[in-house]
Design a protein around this motif. Structure first.
Motif, PDB file in Angstrom:
ATOM      1  N   ALA A  57       5.738   0.129   0.497  1.00 12.54           N
ATOM      2  CA  ALA A  57       6.380   0.461   1.771  1.00 12.54           C
ATOM      3  C   ALA A  57       6.720  -0.793   2.560  1.00 12.54           C
ATOM      4  O   ALA A  57       7.746  -0.852   3.235  1.00 12.54           O
ATOM      5  N   ALA A  58       5.860  -1.789   2.449  1.00 11.71           N
ATOM      6  CA  ALA A  58       6.075  -2.997   3.242  1.00 11.71           C
ATOM      7  C   ALA A  58       7.106  -3.922   2.610  1.00 11.71           C
ATOM      8  O   ALA A  58       8.009  -4.418   3.272  1.00 11.71           O
ATOM      9  N   PHE A  59       6.989  -4.128   1.309  1.00 14.29           N
ATOM     10  CA  PHE A  59       7.783  -5.180   0.673  1.00 14.29           C
ATOM     11  C   PHE A  59       8.813  -4.643  -0.309  1.00 14.29           C
ATOM     12  O   PHE A  59       9.474  -5.409  -0.986  1.00 14.29           O
ATOM     13  N   ALA A  64       1.215   1.351  -0.049  1.00  9.95           N
ATOM     14  CA  ALA A  64       1.380   0.575   1.182  1.00  9.95           C
ATOM     15  C   ALA A  64       2.187  -0.686   0.921  1.00  9.95           C
ATOM     16  O   ALA A  64       3.124  -1.010   1.665  1.00  9.95           O
TER      17      ALA A  64
END
Lengths: 211, 211
Positions: free
Chosen positions: B198-200, B195
Motif C-alpha cells: 500500500a505504501a510503496f 502494508a
DNA sequence: CATGTGATGTTAGTTACTACCAATCTGGTA
DNA sequence: TACCAGATTGGTAGTAACTAACATCACATG
C-alpha cells in the motif's frame, strides 16, 4: 458568564507560557534535559513549580508543543482528493513545513526558527523527548487519516490511508533529523520533498520548489 | 575463572526474568499499566522490588523486550544487494515476522504468540509504552541502515537509506496495529506485506500472489 | 465598590528509579 | 569436606516527577 475569557488574561497566560518554555529550553540546552529539574525551570522563570505544572502537564511538554498537527490537517483537505494519498499527504507536509519555517527569501534562520531548531535538537538527542515526539506522530497520523475523508466503513481503505500517513510521517521525521543536523542551513520543505521522493519515488511531490 | 558464566546460573536468571515479565504483563493487562506499581509486580512474582529493577531497568522494559531487531538486521544482509532498499528492507521485515510468529504447523496462535499479542496490546494502548516502542524503531532504523552496507561516505545515500528504513518501519508498525486489532487472526507477514504494498506499490514484496 | 473567577502558592503524598551496603546463595576448588 | 569468589538478592535512604487539596491573591466585570 464571560463569553470570552478576558482577552487580557488570555494574553498574560500565553506570555507566561512562552516565558516558561523559553527558560526551559534554554536550561535544557545548557545543562541537559535530564540534569535539569522542573524546580530549576520554575526558579529561572521566577515562579513556583506548581505554576509550571499548571501550564505544562509534564516536563516533556515544555519542549513538545505541536503547532504542526492542525496545519497539516487543514492542508490535506485543501488538496484535490483525486490524487493518491501519499501525494496528498506529501504536499501537505511540504507546504506546512514551508509555512512553519516561513522565512522570506534571502533571510537566514529567524529567531523563531532558531528556537524551533533548539527544540528539535532536544527532541532528537533526548530519549524521553524523542519517544514522546514520535508518539505524537501517532496522533497526527489519525488526524491525517480523518482529514483525507475516505470511506471509513471500508477497513481496507482506512488501512491503506493509515499506512500512507505513517510512512509519510516517518519520512518527514527523517528529513527533520537531517535538517537539524545541518543546523537548518538548507530549506526544510526541500529536504522533506527529497525524503518523500526517496521513499515513494517521483510520484510524490511536484517539488514546486519555491513560489 | 569461569570462561562461561555457568550455564545453570544463566538459565535460572532467564527463568526469573521470564517469571517477572509474565506476572507483569498479566497484572498490567488485568489492572492497567498505570494502575499497577512495580511493587505490585514484585509481590506477585514473590520477590523484592530491587530484584525486579535488577532484571528490568525500567517499568516499561517489563513489556518492551525486543527480539525483532537482530532478526531483521541479519535478514537484510541476506538479501541480494542489487535490489532497491525498500524491497530489501520489506522482505526482511516480512521474513522476520514470519520467523517471530512462526506458526508453520497450523497450530493457530501459540501460547508465545498469545503472549506477544498481550504485550503488543499494552504497547499500543498505553502511551508510555507506545512512545518507547516507537523510539525503539529509531534504533532499529540505524541497525537497518548499517546492515544495508551502502557507502557511508555519501551523505545522500545514507539519507535515502534512512528514509527507506523509517518509512518501512512505520508501515510495518501500522500493520502490527492492524494485526493486534484483529487479535492475530490473520497472518502477520501477510498484513505487513499488504502494508508495504500500500505504501510503496507492488515494487516492494514479491512473496504474496493473493491480496 | 463588591464580587466571583481565574491564576498562583503551599503542603503533603505517591511512584519510579538510584546509589550504597549487607546478607546469602552457588559453583567450583584445595 | 571446607572454603573461596562471584553472582544474586534484600534493605535503607534519597531524588525527582508528578497529583490532590486547600488557601490566597489579582483583576475584570457587574
Amino acid at each position: 458568564m464571560p463569553v470570552q475569557p478576558s482577552k487580557l488574561r488570555a494574553r498574560r497566560r500565553a506570555e507566561t507560557r512562552r516565558a516558561i518554555q523559553e527558560h526551559a529550553v534554554r536550561l535544557f540546552t545548557e545543562r541537559g534535559y535530564d540534569a535539569t529539574t522542573v524546580v530549576d525551570v520554575a526558579e529561572a522563570a521566577g515562579m513556583s513549580p506548581m505554576t509550571v505544572y499548571r501550564h505544562f502537564p509534564t516536563k516533556e511538554d515544555l519542549v513538545l508543543v505541536d503547532e504542526y498537527g492542525a496545519l497539516v490537517a487543514e492542508r490535506i483537505v485543501a488538496q484535490p482528493a483525486a490524487q493518491p494519498p501519499v501525494r496528498r499527504i506529501g504536499n501537505a507536509l511540504v507546504d506546512s513545513a514551508a509555512t512553519l519555517t516561513g522565512r522570506g527569501r534571502g533571510e537566514g534562520p529567524s529567531a523563531s526558527e532558531e528556537f524551533l531548531l533548539a527544540r528539535l535538537r532536544l527532541m532528537i538527542s533526548t530519549q524521553a523527548l524523542r519517544a514522546r515526539h514520535l508518539d505524537n506522530h501517532y496522533v497526527l497520523q489519525q488526524a491525517i487519516v480523518d482529514a483525507l475523508g475516505y470511506d471509513t466503513t471500508d477497513p481496507d481503505t482506512v488501512f491503506r490511508a493509515q499506512v500512507a500517513a505513517s510512512a509519510c510521517l516517518a519520512a518527514m521525521h527523517t528529513a527533520l533529523v537531517r535538517w537539524v543536523e545541518d543546523d537548518g542551513r538548507t530549506e526544510l520543505p526541500t529536504v522533506i520533498a527529497k525524503a518523500l521522493a526517496a521513499a515513494f519515488g517521483e510520484v510524490t511531490v511536484g517539488t514546486d520548489p519555491d513560489a
